[in-house]
Enzyme design. Sequence first.
Site, PDB file in Angstrom:
ATOM      1  N   ASP A  15       0.991  -0.780  -0.095  1.00 33.21           N
ATOM      2  CA  ASP A  15      -0.001  -0.216   0.353  1.00 33.21           C
ATOM      3  C   ASP A  15       0.997   0.606   0.187  1.00 33.21           C
ATOM      4  O   ASP A  15       1.687   1.766   1.298  1.00 33.21           O
ATOM      5  CB  ASP A  15      -0.779   0.393   1.224  1.00 33.21           C
ATOM      6  CG  ASP A  15      -2.184   0.743   1.435  1.00 33.21           C
ATOM      7  OD1 ASP A  15      -2.229   1.835   0.424  1.00 33.21           O
ATOM      8  OD2 ASP A  15      -3.163   0.552   1.862  1.00 33.21           O
ATOM      9  N   ASP A  16       1.184   2.244  -1.237  1.00 33.03           N
ATOM     10  CA  ASP A  16       2.132   3.320  -1.046  1.00 33.03           C
ATOM     11  C   ASP A  16       3.007   2.789  -1.505  1.00 33.03           C
ATOM     12  O   ASP A  16       4.041   3.747  -0.936  1.00 33.03           O
ATOM     13  CB  ASP A  16       1.430   4.386  -0.218  1.00 33.03           C
ATOM     14  CG  ASP A  16       0.194   4.850  -0.482  1.00 33.03           C
ATOM     15  OD1 ASP A  16      -1.209   4.465  -1.176  1.00 33.03           O
ATOM     16  OD2 ASP A  16      -0.070   5.469   0.524  1.00 33.03           O
ATOM     17  N   CYS A  55      -6.525   4.455  -3.668  1.00 32.84           N
ATOM     18  CA  CYS A  55      -6.236   2.749  -3.261  1.00 32.84           C
ATOM     19  C   CYS A  55      -7.397   1.865  -3.509  1.00 32.84           C
ATOM     20  O   CYS A  55      -7.400   1.425  -4.508  1.00 32.84           O
ATOM     21  CB  CYS A  55      -6.662   3.209  -2.042  1.00 32.84           C
ATOM     22  SG  CYS A  55      -4.756   3.578  -0.817  1.00 32.84           S
ATOM     23  N   ARG A  59      -7.283  -1.383  -6.557  1.00 32.72           N
ATOM     24  CA  ARG A  59      -7.824  -2.288  -6.183  1.00 32.72           C
ATOM     25  C   ARG A  59      -8.887  -2.492  -6.993  1.00 32.72           C
ATOM     26  O   ARG A  59      -9.288  -4.002  -7.141  1.00 32.72           O
ATOM     27  CB  ARG A  59      -8.473  -2.131  -4.655  1.00 32.72           C
ATOM     28  CG  ARG A  59      -6.955  -2.049  -4.023  1.00 32.72           C
ATOM     29  CD  ARG A  59      -7.325  -1.173  -2.336  1.00 32.72           C
ATOM     30  NE  ARG A  59      -5.902  -0.416  -1.940  1.00 32.72           N
ATOM     31  CZ  ARG A  59      -4.956  -1.430  -1.016  1.00 32.72           C
ATOM     32  NH1 ARG A  59      -5.290  -2.795  -1.179  1.00 32.72           N
ATOM     33  NH2 ARG A  59      -3.620  -1.105  -0.970  1.00 32.72           N
ATOM     34  N   LYS A 108      -5.741  -5.720   3.924  1.00 30.56           N
ATOM     35  CA  LYS A 108      -6.441  -4.204   3.707  1.00 30.56           C
ATOM     36  C   LYS A 108      -7.601  -4.760   2.629  1.00 30.56           C
ATOM     37  O   LYS A 108      -6.691  -4.760   1.337  1.00 30.56           O
ATOM     38  CB  LYS A 108      -5.808  -2.959   3.412  1.00 30.56           C
ATOM     39  CG  LYS A 108      -6.480  -2.405   2.827  1.00 30.56           C
ATOM     40  CD  LYS A 108      -5.341  -1.049   2.553  1.00 30.56           C
ATOM     41  CE  LYS A 108      -5.953   0.715   2.321  1.00 30.56           C
ATOM     42  NZ  LYS A 108      -5.170   1.402   1.529  1.00 30.56           N
ATOM     43  N   HIS A 110     -10.484  -2.607   1.517  1.00 29.70           N
ATOM     44  CA  HIS A 110     -10.549  -1.250   1.094  1.00 29.70           C
ATOM     45  C   HIS A 110     -12.137  -1.006  -0.732  1.00 29.70           C
ATOM     46  O   HIS A 110     -11.914   0.056  -1.159  1.00 29.70           O
ATOM     47  CB  HIS A 110      -9.425  -0.172   1.023  1.00 29.70           C
ATOM     48  CG  HIS A 110     -10.335   1.199   1.001  1.00 29.70           C
ATOM     49  ND1 HIS A 110      -8.235   2.334   0.847  1.00 29.70           N
ATOM     50  CD2 HIS A 110     -11.306   1.935   1.056  1.00 29.70           C
ATOM     51  CE1 HIS A 110      -9.778   3.365   0.952  1.00 29.70           C
ATOM     52  NE2 HIS A 110     -11.102   3.449   1.070  1.00 29.70           N
ATOM     53  N   SER A 133      -8.893   1.442   5.111  1.00 24.14           N
ATOM     54  CA  SER A 133      -7.095   1.882   4.785  1.00 24.14           C
ATOM     55  C   SER A 133      -7.083   2.507   6.003  1.00 24.14           C
ATOM     56  O   SER A 133      -7.287   2.937   7.335  1.00 24.14           O
ATOM     57  CB  SER A 133      -7.045   3.673   4.403  1.00 24.14           C
ATOM     58  OG  SER A 133      -6.579   3.450   3.038  1.00 24.14           O
ATOM     59  N   HIS A 187       1.147   2.771   3.205  1.00 22.64           N
ATOM     60  CA  HIS A 187       0.635   3.369   3.673  1.00 22.64           C
ATOM     61  C   HIS A 187       0.984   4.030   5.649  1.00 22.64           C
ATOM     62  O   HIS A 187       1.137   3.287   6.133  1.00 22.64           O
ATOM     63  CB  HIS A 187      -0.675   2.874   4.547  1.00 22.64           C
ATOM     64  CG  HIS A 187      -2.188   3.644   3.417  1.00 22.64           C
ATOM     65  ND1 HIS A 187      -2.647   4.966   4.787  1.00 22.64           N
ATOM     66  CD2 HIS A 187      -2.385   4.671   2.823  1.00 22.64           C
ATOM     67  CE1 HIS A 187      -3.750   5.706   3.931  1.00 22.64           C
ATOM     68  NE2 HIS A 187      -3.712   4.913   2.641  1.00 22.64           N
ATOM     69  N   ASP A 239      -0.472  -1.131  -4.490  1.00 19.39           N
ATOM     70  CA  ASP A 239      -1.135   0.108  -4.999  1.00 19.39           C
ATOM     71  C   ASP A 239      -1.278   1.266  -6.378  1.00 19.39           C
ATOM     72  O   ASP A 239      -2.497   1.399  -6.911  1.00 19.39           O
ATOM     73  CB  ASP A 239      -2.906   0.125  -4.892  1.00 19.39           C
ATOM     74  CG  ASP A 239      -1.981   0.664  -3.313  1.00 19.39           C
ATOM     75  OD1 ASP A 239      -1.042   1.422  -3.234  1.00 19.39           O
ATOM     76  OD2 ASP A 239      -3.072   1.589  -2.547  1.00 19.39           O
ATOM     77  N   ASN A 240      -0.405   1.892  -5.894  1.00 19.31           N
ATOM     78  CA  ASN A 240       0.006   3.414  -6.492  1.00 19.31           C
ATOM     79  C   ASN A 240       1.017   3.825  -5.534  1.00 19.31           C
ATOM     80  O   ASN A 240       1.698   3.196  -5.038  1.00 19.31           O
ATOM     81  CB  ASN A 240      -1.275   4.070  -6.305  1.00 19.31           C
ATOM     82  CG  ASN A 240      -1.665   4.342  -4.496  1.00 19.31           C
ATOM     83  OD1 ASN A 240      -2.981   3.404  -3.929  1.00 19.31           O
ATOM     84  ND2 ASN A 240      -0.919   4.692  -3.551  1.00 19.31           N
ATOM     85  N   LYS A 255       1.297   9.495  -5.616  1.00 18.38           N
ATOM     86  CA  LYS A 255       0.235   9.508  -5.386  1.00 18.38           C
ATOM     87  C   LYS A 255      -0.106  10.283  -5.885  1.00 18.38           C
ATOM     88  O   LYS A 255      -0.371  11.900  -5.332  1.00 18.38           O
ATOM     89  CB  LYS A 255       0.023   8.556  -3.586  1.00 18.38           C
ATOM     90  CG  LYS A 255      -1.652   8.445  -3.200  1.00 18.38           C
ATOM     91  CD  LYS A 255      -1.403   7.461  -2.154  1.00 18.38           C
ATOM     92  CE  LYS A 255      -2.987   7.390  -1.630  1.00 18.38           C
ATOM     93  NZ  LYS A 255      -2.798   6.630  -0.202  1.00 18.38           N
TER      94      LYS A 255
END
Length: 410
Positions: A15-16, A55, A59, A108, A110, A133, A187, A239-240, A255
């Site tokens: 995540d991130d 996010c 996903r 996660k 989301h 998150s 994240h 994810d990003n 992001k």
Amino acid sequence: MDGSTRPNIVLIFMDDLGYGDLGCTGSPLISTPHIDRLAAEGLQMRQMYSTSPTCTPSRAGLLTGRYAQRVGLPRVIFPADPEGLCGWERTIAGVLSDVGYRCGIYGKWHLGARPEHNPLRHGFEEFYGLPYSNDMDPLNLYVNADRIEAAVDQSTLTRRYTDQAMDFISRHADEPFFVYLPHTMPHIPLHVEEDFRGTSRAGTYGDTVECLDHHVGRLVDHVEQLGLAERTLFLVTSDNGPWFEGRTGGLRGRKIDTYEGGIRMPFVARWTGTIQPGRVCDDVRSLLDVFPTLATLAGAQIPDDRPIDGVDMSGLLRGEELPPRPPLYFFSHWHLNAVRDGRWKVHVDRFPTNDLRELPQLFDVVADPEESYNLASLHPEVLDRMLGLVDAFGREIEAQREDAVARARS
């Protein structure tokens, strides 16, 4: 594909995490020997794109193979929001479970916090993790549909997710399995086990990434000890792009941006005995492509009653040359910000900012991956063609908007 050649699948989704935050992607300050080992023993893709710079839509695109705008989830959703992944959508877990895979998610989600959005409604038989998150409130840890912890100790989440995934694999070692491991970190707010505090040269962010890498190593070792290495495909990505910390590897933006730093992802794949070790690939691909690729490898049916934007890249994993990928479209919410086609990328919007100066921008992202030099005036014919793509796909998505929103709120 017959049952003897269908791989187990472990999809690790950070995540991130930034494009440049791994040793194998050039980080000078963060040590990631376990992920680097997977890259050395498998395939590293250098032009893999997320489906979104944030996010929820990222996903949605990963799990359905469809642009999040088609799914009706174009923005980050919050605990009280009514939107979520509706039952009509088909996920990777859904199509794999149809052909005998055991599917678990540890991390996660989301994609909606209401009971009808729970992962168990979307092909997974086990869920251990957070519904959204870690900076959202109320933050609760769930097992399946039951809340088990309200005061979540986030410093232990990476370990606990991994423990649960390892247990699931042990219980289903004699069956095909799909483990989806969407980690909470890095994240913000950052949390790290005490044993990893101060281990990197990149502050708490770096410590968090090194902790993630350690637990990736535990999981890989576990699969190998069970004798499943040649039957298991590992995928590691994000994810990003990175948010307030993290390294983009020199790429422009972060992001939320649809410049390269927000959407170009590290991507590592290892499948011992199938993927040739040490391969590096510069093909342009998307996390949208994961859905049809895994479905093909598993012998599952790809839905034919809806647009699937992903393209099967299973041949690429085996070393085959594939034709160039069709254009990729990058949105922020409902705004079509950019398009990548071949070596060219055009930017027509910068939403969520309202700064439209110097647009449209045309970049040769092969020669100029930092997107530093606008070539629109030098290549008007390319610009016209790219703007035609923007117009046609933008109209297609807008025509589906009302139905997509209604499904996400149903």
